[in-house]
Design a protein around this motif. Structure first.
Motif, PDB file in Angstrom:
ATOM      1  N   ASP A 280       0.848  -1.204   0.000  1.00  0.00           N
ATOM      2  CA  ASP A 280       0.000   0.000   0.000  1.00  0.00           C
ATOM      3  C   ASP A 280       0.876   1.243   0.000  1.00  0.00           C
ATOM      4  OD1 ASP A 280       1.027  -0.367   2.525  1.00  0.00           O
ATOM      5  OD2 ASP A 280      -0.818   0.145   3.598  1.00  0.00           O
ATOM      6  N   PHE A 281       1.991   1.151  -0.719  1.00  0.00           N
ATOM      7  CA  PHE A 281       2.951   2.255  -0.749  1.00  0.00           C
ATOM      8  C   PHE A 281       2.558   3.270  -1.814  1.00  0.00           C
ATOM      9  CE2 PHE A 281       5.149  -1.536   0.774  1.00  0.00           C
ATOM     10  CZ  PHE A 281       5.584  -1.081   2.003  1.00  0.00           C
ATOM     11  N   ALA A 282       3.210   4.435  -1.734  1.00  0.00           N
ATOM     12  CA  ALA A 282       2.955   5.495  -2.707  1.00  0.00           C
ATOM     13  C   ALA A 282       3.141   4.943  -4.116  1.00  0.00           C
ATOM     14  CB  ALA A 282       3.900   6.666  -2.453  1.00  0.00           C
ATOM     15  N   PHE A 612      -7.604  19.150  -6.528  1.00  0.00           N
ATOM     16  CA  PHE A 612      -7.881  18.240  -7.632  1.00  0.00           C
ATOM     17  C   PHE A 612      -7.157  16.922  -7.360  1.00  0.00           C
ATOM     18  CE2 PHE A 612      -4.064  20.563  -8.811  1.00  0.00           C
ATOM     19  CZ  PHE A 612      -3.227  19.595  -9.339  1.00  0.00           C
ATOM     20  N   HIS A 613      -7.680  15.859  -7.913  1.00  0.00           N
ATOM     21  CA  HIS A 613      -7.128  14.528  -7.665  1.00  0.00           C
ATOM     22  C   HIS A 613      -5.966  14.273  -8.623  1.00  0.00           C
ATOM     23  CE1 HIS A 613     -10.341  13.163  -4.923  1.00  0.00           C
ATOM     24  NE2 HIS A 613     -11.119  13.930  -5.655  1.00  0.00           N
ATOM     25  N   TYR A 614      -4.748  14.338  -8.071  1.00  0.00           N
ATOM     26  CA  TYR A 614      -3.578  14.069  -8.896  1.00  0.00           C
ATOM     27  C   TYR A 614      -3.065  12.640  -8.692  1.00  0.00           C
ATOM     28  CZ  TYR A 614      -1.123  15.295  -4.548  1.00  0.00           C
ATOM     29  OH  TYR A 614      -0.695  15.368  -3.241  1.00  0.00           O
ATOM     30  N   GLN A 619      -6.508   7.212  -2.676  1.00  0.00           N
ATOM     31  CA  GLN A 619      -5.871   8.097  -1.709  1.00  0.00           C
ATOM     32  C   GLN A 619      -6.606   9.432  -1.636  1.00  0.00           C
ATOM     33  OE1 GLN A 619      -3.610   6.860  -4.289  1.00  0.00           O
ATOM     34  NE2 GLN A 619      -3.151   5.069  -3.044  1.00  0.00           N
ATOM     35  N   PRO A 620      -6.643  10.053  -0.446  1.00  0.00           N
ATOM     36  CA  PRO A 620      -7.225  11.396  -0.336  1.00  0.00           C
ATOM     37  C   PRO A 620      -6.296  12.414  -0.987  1.00  0.00           C
ATOM     38  CG  PRO A 620      -6.262  10.716   1.758  1.00  0.00           C
ATOM     39  CD  PRO A 620      -6.192   9.524   0.854  1.00  0.00           C
ATOM     40  N   VAL A 621      -6.831  13.582  -1.302  1.00  0.00           N
ATOM     41  CA  VAL A 621      -6.017  14.650  -1.895  1.00  0.00           C
ATOM     42  C   VAL A 621      -5.021  15.143  -0.849  1.00  0.00           C
ATOM     43  CG1 VAL A 621      -6.033  16.945  -2.918  1.00  0.00           C
ATOM     44  CG2 VAL A 621      -7.865  15.331  -3.458  1.00  0.00           C
ATOM     45  N   GLU A 622      -3.745  15.162  -1.231  1.00  0.00           N
ATOM     46  CA  GLU A 622      -2.677  15.613  -0.341  1.00  0.00           C
ATOM     47  C   GLU A 622      -2.211  17.010  -0.766  1.00  0.00           C
ATOM     48  OE1 GLU A 622      -1.628  14.150   2.302  1.00  0.00           O
ATOM     49  OE2 GLU A 622      -2.438  12.118   2.134  1.00  0.00           O
ATOM     50  N   PRO A 623      -1.406  17.682   0.089  1.00  0.00           N
ATOM     51  CA  PRO A 623      -0.890  19.007  -0.252  1.00  0.00           C
ATOM     52  C   PRO A 623      -0.089  18.997  -1.558  1.00  0.00           C
ATOM     53  CG  PRO A 623      -0.591  18.599   2.081  1.00  0.00           C
ATOM     54  CD  PRO A 623      -1.073  17.310   1.485  1.00  0.00           C
ATOM     55  N   LEU A 624      -0.223  20.074  -2.327  1.00  0.00           N
ATOM     56  CA  LEU A 624       0.477  20.230  -3.599  1.00  0.00           C
ATOM     57  C   LEU A 624       0.766  21.700  -3.808  1.00  0.00           C
ATOM     58  CD1 LEU A 624      -0.188  18.633  -7.008  1.00  0.00           C
ATOM     59  CD2 LEU A 624      -0.471  21.093  -6.838  1.00  0.00           C
ATOM     60  N   PHE A 763     -11.093   2.462  -1.056  1.00  0.00           N
ATOM     61  CA  PHE A 763     -11.208   3.763  -1.719  1.00  0.00           C
ATOM     62  C   PHE A 763     -11.374   4.871  -0.683  1.00  0.00           C
ATOM     63  CE2 PHE A 763     -12.604   0.675  -4.810  1.00  0.00           C
ATOM     64  CZ  PHE A 763     -12.105   1.136  -6.021  1.00  0.00           C
ATOM     65  N   ALA A 764     -10.579   5.929  -0.849  1.00  0.00           N
ATOM     66  CA  ALA A 764     -10.764   7.101   0.015  1.00  0.00           C
ATOM     67  C   ALA A 764     -12.070   7.805  -0.318  1.00  0.00           C
ATOM     68  CB  ALA A 764      -9.582   8.058  -0.139  1.00  0.00           C
ATOM     69  N   TYR A 765     -12.507   7.699  -1.582  1.00  0.00           N
ATOM     70  CA  TYR A 765     -13.766   8.304  -2.043  1.00  0.00           C
ATOM     71  C   TYR A 765     -14.627   7.189  -2.600  1.00  0.00           C
ATOM     72  CZ  TYR A 765     -10.787  12.391  -1.658  1.00  0.00           C
ATOM     73  OH  TYR A 765      -9.931  13.349  -1.193  1.00  0.00           O
ATOM     74  N   ARG A 766     -15.763   6.964  -1.992  1.00  0.00           N
ATOM     75  CA  ARG A 766     -16.557   5.793  -2.350  1.00  0.00           C
ATOM     76  C   ARG A 766     -18.049   6.071  -2.186  1.00  0.00           C
ATOM     77  NH1 ARG A 766     -13.484   4.582   2.267  1.00  0.00           N
ATOM     78  NH2 ARG A 766     -14.666   4.548   4.230  1.00  0.00           N
ATOM     79  N   ILE A 767     -18.827   5.188  -2.783  1.00  0.00           N
ATOM     80  CA  ILE A 767     -20.276   5.281  -2.671  1.00  0.00           C
ATOM     81  C   ILE A 767     -20.742   4.720  -1.331  1.00  0.00           C
ATOM     82  CG2 ILE A 767     -20.587   5.056  -5.171  1.00  0.00           C
ATOM     83  CD1 ILE A 767     -21.441   2.102  -4.578  1.00  0.00           C
ATOM     84  N   GLN A 768     -21.970   4.983  -1.000  1.00  0.00           N
ATOM     85  CA  GLN A 768     -22.635   4.328   0.120  1.00  0.00           C
ATOM     86  C   GLN A 768     -23.588   3.280  -0.447  1.00  0.00           C
ATOM     87  OE1 GLN A 768     -21.960   4.877   3.404  1.00  0.00           O
ATOM     88  NE2 GLN A 768     -20.360   6.293   2.700  1.00  0.00           N
ATOM     89  N   ILE A 769     -23.590   2.110   0.139  1.00  0.00           N
ATOM     90  CA  ILE A 769     -24.471   1.041  -0.349  1.00  0.00           C
ATOM     91  C   ILE A 769     -25.909   1.399   0.019  1.00  0.00           C
ATOM     92  CG2 ILE A 769     -24.983  -1.423  -0.301  1.00  0.00           C
ATOM     93  CD1 ILE A 769     -22.113  -1.931   0.536  1.00  0.00           C
ATOM     94  N   GLN A 770     -26.754   1.565  -0.991  1.00  0.00           N
ATOM     95  CA  GLN A 770     -28.132   2.004  -0.783  1.00  0.00           C
ATOM     96  C   GLN A 770     -29.073   0.799  -0.623  1.00  0.00           C
ATOM     97  OE1 GLN A 770     -28.852   5.274  -0.496  1.00  0.00           O
ATOM     98  NE2 GLN A 770     -26.676   5.760  -0.821  1.00  0.00           N
TER      99      GLN A 770
END
Length: 808
Positions: A280-282, A612-614, A619-624, A763-770
């Motif tokens: 799970d490395f960069a 923005f997602h680079y 992964q969550p958005v980190e400083p840039l 996933f850092a950004y994901r859906i919710q199971i409905q």
């Protein structure tokens, strides 16, 4: 006698052709699916296992936390491997690899750039088991500017000639390498998939003593008695000993002070065989895209469930069919047949069906292997399917399933007394009905769970592909290799800008999706070095933000006046938050580290860009931060109406500059989609095997409905004489099976929710199971089951009562 058993068994099977076909087809699909998935799982679990020392090789990785940032890197510093070998007796050997990208390699004016090039230590091939075709692994890399290439590369450059002693030229680096060895092509299930391995002795930076730069993949061979966990604990003071003094010079703080501020940094040892599935490395520090152990577990579970569904289907239908043969058993017993003869007869019939299904499954697997490879992105071969291990497994499987499926008819029905058998009475019929009901519930629990999984995976894939990523990825033409034009790059850009289909062009090789330039530095607000934070750096020009369709939330964009912008920065929202500026970031000053010798420069913040997602949505958005420094490579925003025509024109323009390099390009939206190829392929595989599972289960349900209807033939006839309608008959025959399917929901819904929740956690950004996912899965399964049952029920309910009443 044995031949006679087979003859009789074959005749009995041909009497029930439909049952034989359903049983064989179900087994064929179940076994074939299991074989293909087993190949995939075996290949994934077998990554790097071919190395003779695989169980003792570990990779040194860096983990820690700095300024709130979680650090996980698969690379380490240049001195790490040599130091660990010297300081710890548990370490037998150490070697390093430094990847160098895809340089242009030339021989006799024949150039190729697709070569994956790396520098390695001279002992590399004594640690990793890559068989040599030519040369000596012990001496091949003991001299500078020597290189070992793969068999494929040897044929590409030298044809059938002996490559040993031949020269390969890297013009961009102004270096030549002498070929001293040829190895077999690197196996696909290796994370070290390179084409060229040059001696590290020819790389001047390999002897650097910097403990602040991590660019090397360091591998150790532990001795047989070494304890990896105990050795990791001994590594803790090592960074303080070697990194501490250099950190003091570069950052103005000791290692102890660094830790006292809540930071942490340590070296850890990752087993070689864990690299592919447990990394799970960069992303930028990995040598190759990794696998996912959850995917392996999921597909393994699917294989087991499909096989179980197929076997259960087979056993259910076998017991149901055998129950109809009680009179046959009674007649045979009256005529003198012994119980052991009846047992053998039923077991032989079961064996014939299982063997037939298995043979067809092998044939189907061979035919489906190319499609399966395309779906999974693998290069699995027939030889992996047909080998001694699989053959032994299949033989044992055939005998085991034949025995299990044949137990009921062989041992239970053969024990009936002739009078009871001739009267078609047995106390065991109710028990077998309950068993069959439980098996139907199990089958549809699996099927509904897979339907839920398929819907959730499809939803998540759609979510990541359509999410607002903070930039407009459509109609962006990525020309990463324009640096090959050298001094003509600017002229190429200016000519391209004249095309009316071009809206804007940015000179930058930094792309938020796909292959990109990379740069990481350290910054801290004002003069507060104790708040040091690592960050990604994008080198851009004034056209970058508008070309990429990004949004400035504060301040302004860069201007064309390079002299004025040389010490200005644009940061993203995450940087503003981490640095403690928030909405007051404009005109604040930050200090940036320029090298590892303590050189710094102050920059003024002139703008804040919306996050923005680079990197991927894992992964969550980190400083840039963005610095004004136009970079080789072009990003072209094009007119959507004729982007194909623009690409053709750009290629024509490229050819006019008369360089030997081919024209290459990418489309940003496609590069973004490629990030999630693994997830899309998993969705396709899930969908395929879900359909197969449902199909196998429905075949069994259809046969059981047929059997049930035959058992109630007279009842149906009497009800019709008394005025029952076809609809009432269908309801009567279907309701018990529909109840079983509904009961399966109680098992499938919690299982589906739990396991898909685990999968989404990656996933850092994901859906919710409905809730509607479960309703949809339930209605889908129920609808298929009802259609399967109702067709047979309708056919029986329309039959003339005369036929039913005269049937004995």
């Amino acid at each position: 006698m044995v031949i006679n058993f087979f003859k009789i068994a074959w005749r009995n099977l041909l009497k029930s052709k439909s049952l034989f076909l359903i049983n064989t087809l179900g087994l064929t699909l179940g076994i074939a699916s299991t074989l293909l998935i087993a190949l995939f799982v075996s290949d994934e679990l077998g990554y790097d296992q071919f190395n003779e020392k695989a169980d003792r090789i570990v990779r040194v990785v860096i983990k820690g936390q700095m300024g709130g940032e979680i650090i996980k890197e698969a690379v380490s510093q240049a001195p790490v491997a040599p130091v660990l070998v010297d300081e710890f007796p548990e370490v037998e050997e150490g070697t390093r690899l430094r990847r160098m990208g895809y340089p242009l390699v030339v021989h006799n004016n024949d150039g190729h750039r697709e070569n994956r090039f790396s520098y390695v230590d001279p002992n590399f091939f004594q640690i990793f088991s890559f068989p040599f075709i030519k040369g000596d692994p012990k001496t091949a890399l003991t001299r500078p500017n020597t290189v070992v290439i793969t068999e494929e590369q040897a044929h590409k450059f030298f044809g059938n000639a002996n490559p040993i002693g031949k020269e390969l030229e890297l013009k961009e680096w102004e270096k030549s390498f002498t070929v001293t060895g040829v190895v077999q092509n690197i196996p696909q299930n290796s994370h070290l998939r390179f084409d060229m391995f040059a001696s590290m002795l020819g790389w001047e930076h390999a002897s650097a003593n910097s403990w602040l730069e991590s660019h090397y993949h360091s591998y150790l061979v532990l001795n047989q008695a070494a304890n990896r966990t105990a050795l990791e604990q001994k590594l803790e003071p090592l960074l303080n000993k070697y990194m501490g003094p250099q950190m003091k010079d570069a950052m103005g703080m000791s290692f102890e002070e660094f830790q006292e501020k809540g930071n942490a940094l340590g070296m850890f040892l990752q087993p070689l065989t864990d690299i592919h599935l447990h990394s799970d490395f960069a992303e930028l520090t990995n040598l190759a895209p990794g696998g996912n152990i959850k995917t392996v577990y999921s597909l393994g579970a699917i294989a087991i469930f499909i096989l179980l569904v197929a076997c259960i289907n087979f056993m259910t239908l076998s017991t149901a069919a055998a129950s109809r043969r009680s009179k046959e058993i009674g007649v045979k017993k009256v005529l003198g047949s012994q119980r052991n003869q009846l047992i053998k007869q039923f077991l032989v019939e079961s064996f014939i069906m299982v063997l037939t299904g298995t043979l067809f499954a092998i044939l189907l697997s061979l035919l489906a292997l190319p499609l399966f490879n395309e779906l999974t992105g693998k290069q699995l071969h027939v030889s992996q399917l047909i080998n001694i291990q699989n053959t032994v497994f299949l033989v044992l499987f055939v005998f085991a399933l034949s025995l299990i499926a044949g137990v009921y008819p062989a041992f239970v029905l053969s024990s009936f007394k002739p009078i009871s058998a001739l009267r078609n009475r047995s106390g065991n019929m109710g028990k077998t009905k309950n068993v069959r009901s439980a098996l139907v519930v199990f089958q549809f629990s699996v099927a509904v769970s897979l339907i839920i999984a398929t819907i959730v995976v499809k939803q998540q894939i759609s979510f990541v592909l359509n999410k607002d990523v903070g930039y407009q990825k459509d109609n962006i033409l990525v020309l990463k290799d324009t640096w090959k034009l050298g001094a003509s790059e600017q002229a190429f850009k200016e000519e391209l800008l004249k095309d009316p289909r071009v809206a804007s062009i940015s000179s930058s090789g930094f792309v938020p999706a796909g292959p990109t330039s990379d740069n990481i530095t350290s910054i801290y607000p004002e003069d507060r070095s104790d708040e040091l934070r690592r960050t990604v750096v994008y080198q851009v020009d004034e056209a970058y933000i508008p070309t990429m369709g990004m949004e400035l939330v504060l301040g302004r964009n860069f201007s064309k006046d390079y002299n004025a912008e040389g010490t200005n920065l644009i940061i993203n929202e995450s940087s503003a938050k981490v640095l403690g500026f928030g909405s007051d970031a404009i005109d604040k000053t930050v200090t940036m580290s320029l090298d590892n010798n303590g050189t710094t420069r102050k920059y003024r913040i002139v703008g804040v860009v919306k996050d923005f997602h680079y990197s991927s949505l894992y992964q969550p958005v980190e400083p840039l931060i963005m610095v004004y420094e136009p970079n080789p490579g072009l990003l072209v925003r094009a007119d959507a109406k004729d982007i194909g025509g623009l690409i053709t024109s750009a290629e024509t323009l490229w050819v006019k500059f008369k360089i030997s390099e081919p024209f290459t390009y990418g489309l940003l939206d496609e590069l973004y989609s490629e990030i999630y190829v693994r997830e899309r392929k998993m969705g396709w595989v899930l969908q395929l095997f879900t359909i197969l599972t449902i199909f196998i289960g429905c075949m069994g349900l259809f046969a059981l409905a047929t059997f049930s209807a035959e058992q109630r033939t007279k009842e149906i006839g009497i009800r019709k004489v008394l005025g029952a309608t076809a609809a009432q008959m269908m309801t009567m025959l279907s309701k018990n099976f529909v109840k079983l399917v509904v009961i399966s929901f109680a098992i499938a819904f919690p299982l589906g929710y739990y396991f898909m929740g685990l999968w989404l956690q990656d996933f850092a950004y994901r859906i919710q199971i409905q809730w509607w996912v479960f309703v949809l899965a339930g209605f889908f399964a129920l609808g298929i089951a009802f259609l399967t049952i109702s067709w047979q029920s309708l056919r029986v309910s329309r039959r003339s009562p005369v036929y039913a009443l005269k049937n004995e």
